[in-house]
Motif scaffolding. Structure first.
Motif, PDB file in Angstrom:
ATOM      1  N   PHE A 127       0.714  -1.042   0.072  1.00 27.82           N
ATOM      2  CA  PHE A 127      -0.325   0.192   0.250  1.00 27.82           C
ATOM      3  C   PHE A 127       0.548   1.118  -0.231  1.00 27.82           C
ATOM      4  O   PHE A 127       0.332   2.202  -0.260  1.00 27.82           O
ATOM      5  N   ASN A 160      -2.772  -1.368  -9.622  1.00 31.39           N
ATOM      6  CA  ASN A 160      -2.992  -1.113  -8.388  1.00 31.39           C
ATOM      7  C   ASN A 160      -4.141  -0.749  -7.814  1.00 31.39           C
ATOM      8  O   ASN A 160      -4.568  -0.627  -5.944  1.00 31.39           O
ATOM      9  N   LYS A 161      -5.251  -0.868  -8.146  1.00 27.69           N
ATOM     10  CA  LYS A 161      -6.520  -0.235  -8.094  1.00 27.69           C
ATOM     11  C   LYS A 161      -7.412  -1.694  -6.907  1.00 27.69           C
ATOM     12  O   LYS A 161      -8.105  -0.708  -6.476  1.00 27.69           O
ATOM     13  N   ASP A 162      -6.574  -2.919  -6.780  1.00 28.92           N
ATOM     14  CA  ASP A 162      -7.232  -3.295  -5.589  1.00 28.92           C
ATOM     15  C   ASP A 162      -6.423  -3.298  -4.232  1.00 28.92           C
ATOM     16  O   ASP A 162      -7.366  -3.618  -3.125  1.00 28.92           O
ATOM     17  N   VAL A 163      -5.917  -2.773  -4.136  1.00 31.16           N
ATOM     18  CA  VAL A 163      -4.625  -2.439  -3.259  1.00 31.16           C
ATOM     19  C   VAL A 163      -5.401  -0.657  -2.442  1.00 31.16           C
ATOM     20  O   VAL A 163      -5.735  -0.812  -1.013  1.00 31.16           O
ATOM     21  N   LEU A 164      -6.434  -0.090  -3.407  1.00 30.09           N
ATOM     22  CA  LEU A 164      -6.974   1.163  -3.072  1.00 30.09           C
ATOM     23  C   LEU A 164      -8.450   0.313  -2.582  1.00 30.09           C
ATOM     24  O   LEU A 164      -9.339   0.081  -3.740  1.00 30.09           O
ATOM     25  N   THR A 165      -8.829   0.970  -1.522  1.00 30.12           N
ATOM     26  CA  THR A 165      -9.670   0.800  -0.907  1.00 30.12           C
ATOM     27  C   THR A 165     -10.950   1.842   0.019  1.00 30.12           C
ATOM     28  O   THR A 165      -9.652   2.925   0.103  1.00 30.12           O
ATOM     29  N   SER A 166     -12.263   1.761   0.105  1.00 33.74           N
ATOM     30  CA  SER A 166     -12.491   3.148   1.091  1.00 33.74           C
ATOM     31  C   SER A 166     -12.211   3.354   1.999  1.00 33.74           C
ATOM     32  O   SER A 166     -11.849   4.367   2.534  1.00 33.74           O
ATOM     33  N   ASP A 167     -11.065   2.384   3.448  1.00 32.17           N
ATOM     34  CA  ASP A 167     -10.387   2.380   4.360  1.00 32.17           C
ATOM     35  C   ASP A 167      -9.299   2.703   4.412  1.00 32.17           C
ATOM     36  O   ASP A 167      -8.845   3.704   5.482  1.00 32.17           O
ATOM     37  N   ASN A 168      -8.308   2.887   2.686  1.00 35.76           N
ATOM     38  CA  ASN A 168      -6.957   4.359   3.123  1.00 35.76           C
ATOM     39  C   ASN A 168      -6.712   5.094   1.785  1.00 35.76           C
ATOM     40  O   ASN A 168      -6.373   5.363   2.200  1.00 35.76           O
ATOM     41  N   LEU A 169      -8.423   5.508   1.576  1.00 35.84           N
ATOM     42  CA  LEU A 169      -8.553   6.649   0.746  1.00 35.84           C
ATOM     43  C   LEU A 169      -8.220   8.032   1.222  1.00 35.84           C
ATOM     44  O   LEU A 169      -7.786   9.031   1.078  1.00 35.84           O
TER      45      LEU A 169
END
Length: 266
Positions: free
Chosen positions: A41, A206-215
């Motif tokens: 991440f 890396n779009k799969d690494v980006l989630t609402s939790d880390n935005l």
């Protein structure tokens, strides 16, 4: 360390170093090492926040860039400027397309290489600052195609972390007869398509690494990078005119030596 604090620190490092010839990538990688941040991440985070620094250039040069855009159909000078910027980024984009995986998985993992390149690049800046040839071109908006392409090929060297994209392009420009201020300004313009391209490529991979939790964490780094980038871009050209490239050379040498010391004892 809290992820929010790490995001602020990395955002500051990115914004303060992206446009000066000290290697933002090298400083980000060394900072992540010092903070003990894992890969994954945080590697993606470092690329995402670069867009904040690039936005600083767009904001500060918006009137000039917008003027070029609206005059493209009717003004040959506007078309020439746009073509020179596009031409300058083609070499690095071609290399990045072919060798992206090698650069990310091999070169970016060598902290020792980064430190060595910081030191070597520092001595190059000191030498160029002292023995630079007499400039023959001083308008970043009217760069000859040969010099634009020359700076573009120099940008390819920045694929090696620690070299510095801005450092390679500014030094390359100065060596082929571009005024220091004009070389730095054209380096700003080159950064826009170059870094946007890097952002899009890394975002897609890396779009799969980006989630609402880390935005939210990315947003913090983005804003800090943008604000600190504004400060640097507004002051850098006058600083280079007044003090030259030598201060950045000494900065690089000190950072590289500190990095090697940390690597040895860490």
């Amino acid at each position: 360390m809290s992820d929010w604090i790490a995001a602020v620190i990395l955002g500051l490092v990115e914004g303060l170093t992206e446009f000066i010839p000290v290697s933002s990538t090298g400083h980000l990688l060394l900072t992540k090492k010092l903070l003990g941040l894992p890969s994954g991440f945080w590697d993606t985070f470092s690329v995402m926040i670069q867009l904040g620094a690039i936005l600083a250039v767009v904001v500060l040069y918006f009137q000039r860039l917008w003027g070029v855009f609206v005059r493209l159909p009717s003004d040959p000078k506007a078309r020439w400027f746009a073509a020179s910027v596009i031409l300058s980024v083609l070499p690095s984009m071609a290399i990045a397309f072919v060798a992206h995986d090698f650069i990310k998985t091999v070169l970016f993992e060598s902290i020792g290489l980064i430190c060595v390149m910081l030191i070597l690049g520092g001595f190059v800046l000191l030498a160029v600052d002292r023995w630079a040839p007499q400039p023959k071109e001083d308008d970043a908006m009217n760069m000859s195609w040969k010099r634009a392409l020359g700076m573009g090929f120099c940008q390819v060297l920045a694929m090696v972390p620690g070299v510095s994209r801005s450092g390679a392009t500014i030094v390359g420009g100065v060596l082929i007869g571009v005024d220091r201020r004009a070389a730095a300004e054209f380096s700003f313009f080159m950064a826009i398509p170059t870094m946007v391209g890097a952002f899009v490529l890394d975002f897609w991979e890396n779009k799969d690494v980006l989630t609402s939790d880390n935005l939210g964490i990315i947003a913090v780094g983005f804003v800090v990078s943008f604000v600190s980038g504004l400060v640097v871009v507004k002051t850098m050209l006058d600083f280079i005119n007044r003090f030259g490239l030598a201060p950045y050379g000494w900065w690089r040498i000190a950072a590289g030596l500190i990095g090697l010391g940390v690597l040895y004892f860490y």
